[in-house]
Design a protein around this motif. Structure first.
Motif, PDB file in Angstrom:
ATOM      1  N   VAL A 192       0.814  -1.219   0.000  1.00 52.97           N
ATOM      2  CA  VAL A 192       0.000   0.000   0.000  1.00 52.97           C
ATOM      3  C   VAL A 192       0.851   1.274   0.000  1.00 52.97           C
ATOM      4  CG1 VAL A 192      -1.638   1.378   1.362  1.00 52.97           C
ATOM      5  CG2 VAL A 192      -2.085  -1.037   0.939  1.00 52.97           C
ATOM      6  N   PRO A 193       1.783   1.459   0.954  1.00 60.53           N
ATOM      7  CA  PRO A 193       2.582   2.695   0.915  1.00 60.53           C
ATOM      8  C   PRO A 193       3.483   2.785  -0.310  1.00 60.53           C
ATOM      9  CG  PRO A 193       3.464   1.189   2.568  1.00 60.53           C
ATOM     10  CD  PRO A 193       2.158   0.625   2.111  1.00 60.53           C
ATOM     11  N   MET A 194       3.961   1.634  -0.810  1.00 61.08           N
ATOM     12  CA  MET A 194       4.810   1.646  -1.993  1.00 61.08           C
ATOM     13  C   MET A 194       4.026   2.112  -3.216  1.00 61.08           C
ATOM     14  SD  MET A 194       7.319  -1.397  -3.318  1.00 61.08           S
ATOM     15  CE  MET A 194       8.040  -1.521  -1.683  1.00 61.08           C
ATOM     16  N   LEU A 195       2.774   1.640  -3.336  1.00 60.70           N
ATOM     17  CA  LEU A 195       1.935   2.078  -4.454  1.00 60.70           C
ATOM     18  C   LEU A 195       1.567   3.551  -4.299  1.00 60.70           C
ATOM     19  CD1 LEU A 195       0.394   1.385  -7.021  1.00 60.70           C
ATOM     20  CD2 LEU A 195      -1.544   0.678  -5.603  1.00 60.70           C
ATOM     21  N   LEU A 196       1.332   3.997  -3.066  1.00 58.47           N
ATOM     22  CA  LEU A 196       1.017   5.409  -2.819  1.00 58.47           C
ATOM     23  C   LEU A 196       2.178   6.304  -3.233  1.00 58.47           C
ATOM     24  CD1 LEU A 196      -0.775   7.645  -1.647  1.00 58.47           C
ATOM     25  CD2 LEU A 196       0.238   7.155   0.594  1.00 58.47           C
ATOM     26  N   LEU A 197       3.404   5.945  -2.840  1.00 63.01           N
ATOM     27  CA  LEU A 197       4.580   6.727  -3.222  1.00 63.01           C
ATOM     28  C   LEU A 197       4.784   6.708  -4.733  1.00 63.01           C
ATOM     29  CD1 LEU A 197       7.072   5.658  -0.398  1.00 63.01           C
ATOM     30  CD2 LEU A 197       5.714   7.747  -0.521  1.00 63.01           C
ATOM     31  N   SER A 198       4.544   5.548  -5.352  1.00 67.33           N
ATOM     32  CA  SER A 198       4.658   5.443  -6.807  1.00 67.33           C
ATOM     33  C   SER A 198       3.660   6.358  -7.493  1.00 67.33           C
ATOM     34  CB  SER A 198       4.429   3.996  -7.245  1.00 67.33           C
ATOM     35  OG  SER A 198       4.305   3.907  -8.645  1.00 67.33           O
ATOM     36  N   LEU A 199       2.438   6.402  -6.953  1.00 65.48           N
ATOM     37  CA  LEU A 199       1.404   7.260  -7.533  1.00 65.48           C
ATOM     38  C   LEU A 199       1.777   8.735  -7.404  1.00 65.48           C
ATOM     39  CD1 LEU A 199      -1.366   7.479  -8.865  1.00 65.48           C
ATOM     40  CD2 LEU A 199      -2.406   7.374  -6.591  1.00 65.48           C
ATOM     41  N   ILE A 200       2.350   9.098  -6.271  1.00 65.38           N
ATOM     42  CA  ILE A 200       2.803  10.484  -6.067  1.00 65.38           C
ATOM     43  C   ILE A 200       3.855  10.860  -7.106  1.00 65.38           C
ATOM     44  CG2 ILE A 200       4.089  12.008  -4.506  1.00 65.38           C
ATOM     45  CD1 ILE A 200       2.705  10.496  -2.180  1.00 65.38           C
ATOM     46  N   LEU A 201       4.857   9.992  -7.279  1.00 68.65           N
ATOM     47  CA  LEU A 201       5.919  10.261  -8.251  1.00 68.65           C
ATOM     48  C   LEU A 201       5.371  10.276  -9.678  1.00 68.65           C
ATOM     49  CD1 LEU A 201       8.838   8.073  -6.829  1.00 68.65           C
ATOM     50  CD2 LEU A 201       8.533  10.541  -6.612  1.00 68.65           C
ATOM     51  N   GLY A 202       4.420   9.378  -9.957  1.00 64.42           N
ATOM     52  CA  GLY A 202       3.834   9.331 -11.289  1.00 64.42           C
ATOM     53  C   GLY A 202       3.055  10.595 -11.617  1.00 64.42           C
ATOM     54  N   MET A 203       2.345  11.132 -10.638  1.00 63.60           N
ATOM     55  CA  MET A 203       1.590  12.363 -10.864  1.00 63.60           C
ATOM     56  C   MET A 203       2.526  13.554 -11.075  1.00 63.60           C
ATOM     57  SD  MET A 203      -1.534  11.809  -8.138  1.00 63.60           S
ATOM     58  CE  MET A 203      -2.231  13.436  -8.442  1.00 63.60           C
ATOM     59  N   ILE A 204       3.646  13.548 -10.337  1.00 65.41           N
ATOM     60  CA  ILE A 204       4.639  14.610 -10.538  1.00 65.41           C
ATOM     61  C   ILE A 204       5.216  14.520 -11.951  1.00 65.41           C
ATOM     62  CG2 ILE A 204       6.916  15.462  -9.817  1.00 65.41           C
ATOM     63  CD1 ILE A 204       6.185  14.581  -6.969  1.00 65.41           C
ATOM     64  N   TRP A 205       5.547  13.291 -12.395  1.00 64.62           N
ATOM     65  CA  TRP A 205       6.084  13.098 -13.749  1.00 64.62           C
ATOM     66  C   TRP A 205       5.077  13.568 -14.797  1.00 64.62           C
ATOM     67  CZ3 TRP A 205       4.028  10.125 -17.692  1.00 64.62           C
ATOM     68  CH2 TRP A 205       4.826  10.013 -18.841  1.00 64.62           C
ATOM     69  N   ALA A 206       3.810  13.156 -14.635  1.00 68.47           N
ATOM     70  CA  ALA A 206       2.787  13.519 -15.612  1.00 68.47           C
ATOM     71  C   ALA A 206       2.564  15.030 -15.651  1.00 68.47           C
ATOM     72  CB  ALA A 206       1.477  12.801 -15.277  1.00 68.47           C
ATOM     73  N   TYR A 207       2.611  15.661 -14.489  1.00 65.94           N
ATOM     74  CA  TYR A 207       2.423  17.115 -14.423  1.00 65.94           C
ATOM     75  C   TYR A 207       3.541  17.842 -15.172  1.00 65.94           C
ATOM     76  CZ  TYR A 207       1.911  21.809 -12.491  1.00 65.94           C
ATOM     77  OH  TYR A 207       1.773  23.165 -12.337  1.00 65.94           O
ATOM     78  N   ILE A 208       4.770  17.284 -15.068  1.00 66.18           N
ATOM     79  CA  ILE A 208       5.923  17.901 -15.723  1.00 66.18           C
ATOM     80  C   ILE A 208       5.943  17.609 -17.225  1.00 66.18           C
ATOM     81  CG2 ILE A 208       8.461  17.852 -15.880  1.00 66.18           C
ATOM     82  CD1 ILE A 208       8.480  17.205 -12.871  1.00 66.18           C
ATOM     83  N   LYS A 209       5.613  16.387 -17.594  1.00 66.59           N
ATOM     84  CA  LYS A 209       5.878  15.898 -18.948  1.00 66.59           C
ATOM     85  C   LYS A 209       4.659  15.894 -19.861  1.00 66.59           C
ATOM     86  CE  LYS A 209       9.123  13.974 -21.564  1.00 66.59           C
ATOM     87  NZ  LYS A 209      10.380  14.667 -21.891  1.00 66.59           N
ATOM     88  N   VAL A 210       3.468  15.655 -19.314  1.00 69.48           N
ATOM     89  CA  VAL A 210       2.280  15.463 -20.145  1.00 69.48           C
ATOM     90  C   VAL A 210       1.471  16.750 -20.210  1.00 69.48           C
ATOM     91  CG1 VAL A 210       0.191  14.099 -20.477  1.00 69.48           C
ATOM     92  CG2 VAL A 210       2.218  13.034 -19.487  1.00 69.48           C
TER      93      VAL A 210
END
Length: 276
Positions: A192-210
């Motif tokens: 659960v916390p690993m997926l939460l941290l992954s989701l946080i990083l993924g949203m940061i990436w998408a905000y920057i790149k997409v």
């Protein structure tokens, strides 16, 4: 120098993710060993951040708080410093976990936001590395959930064999119910916390790149559904203190939600090509 400082931050990000994971385990289980390990990881993160902060001060010749990215980093350093102090003198697992989740978000924003870096090559490389870390953490969490699913399947098989009083080699080859339930629970605590941290990083990436990124993307909604489903499992398992076949079936259903998110929602996403 720019890339060396960035490497320090990247190492700190990875250690910080492990730290948050251990604090989550301690938050749920009051695990002293997990809390002690988390404290030492947090101390290392604080040390690396302090090196970065003073190096930045030496490079710029001033206290680095004059723009949003410098202020963001100093804010993260303050959060980590306070967490170290609180961890040392106060028993407050709830405060520690959520404070460090906020600190992790702020540190990831500072480390991977390309506007912070002068070099376009460094910016591009960091964004790619952010995506790599996001995907790796997501896959690791999926691995934990998959193994948890297997334990729940074995639990239901064992439960049915015992209920029907079918003694035999198959029964002897399976672990006892308590151990199967415990292993499934532990793996979900990790996932659960690993997926939460992954989701946080993924949203940061998408905000920057997409350019067309929004929170209503199918994959983002699906990922939140997975986290919510497994959080309900943990709530029932810990707060309600319920165990048994019904909880195992809930865990199996949670894994099916994960599969739907990975295959169906991944194919519907506008930017999640690797999950389709």
């Amino acid at each position: 120098m720019e890339m060396s400082l960035t490497r320090i931050n990247e190492v700190a990000i990875i250690l910080y993710a492990l730290c948050v994971l251990l604090y989550f385990i301690d938050f749920l289980q009051h695990n002293r060993k997990a809390k002690r390990a988390a404290f030492w990881l947090l101390s290392i993160v604080w040390f690396l951040q302090t090196i970065f902060l003073f190096t930045l001060m030496f490079e710029t010749g001033r206290f680095p708080v004059l723009n949003v990215f410098e202020g963001l980093y100093f804010y993260t350093w303050v959060l980590v410093t306070l967490s170290v102090v609180v961890n040392k003198f106060i028993r407050a697992e709830f405060i520690l976990f959520f404070t460090n989740v906020i600190g992790f978000i702020m540190m990831a924003l500072h480390t991977f936001a390309p506007a912070h870096y002068v070099s376009a090559a460094v910016s591009s490389q960091l964004v790619s590395e952010l995506l790599l870390i996001h995907i790796t953490m997501a896959i690791l969490s999926y691995g934990a959930f998959s193994l948890s699913f297997v334990f729940s399947i074995l639990y239901t098989i064992q439960y049915n064999l015992l209920k029907k009083k079918k003694w035999g080699k198959r029964l002897l080859r399976l672990e006892d119910l308590a151990k199967l339930d415990h292993m499934s629970y532990i793996l979900n605590i990790i996932g659960v916390p690993m997926l939460l941290l992954s989701l946080i990083l993924g949203m940061i990436w998408a905000y920057i790149k997409v350019e067309t990124f929004n929170l209503y993307d199918a994959k983002v909604i699906g990922s939140f559904m997975v986290i919510i489903t497994y959080s309900v499992y943990l709530y029932i398992r810990i707060v309600r203190d319920l165990r048994g076949k019904s909880v195992a079936l809930l865990n199996i259903a949670s894994f099916l939600v994960l599969l739907i998110n990975f295959f169906l929602f991944g194919s519907l996403s506008r930017f999640h090509f690797w999950g389709s």
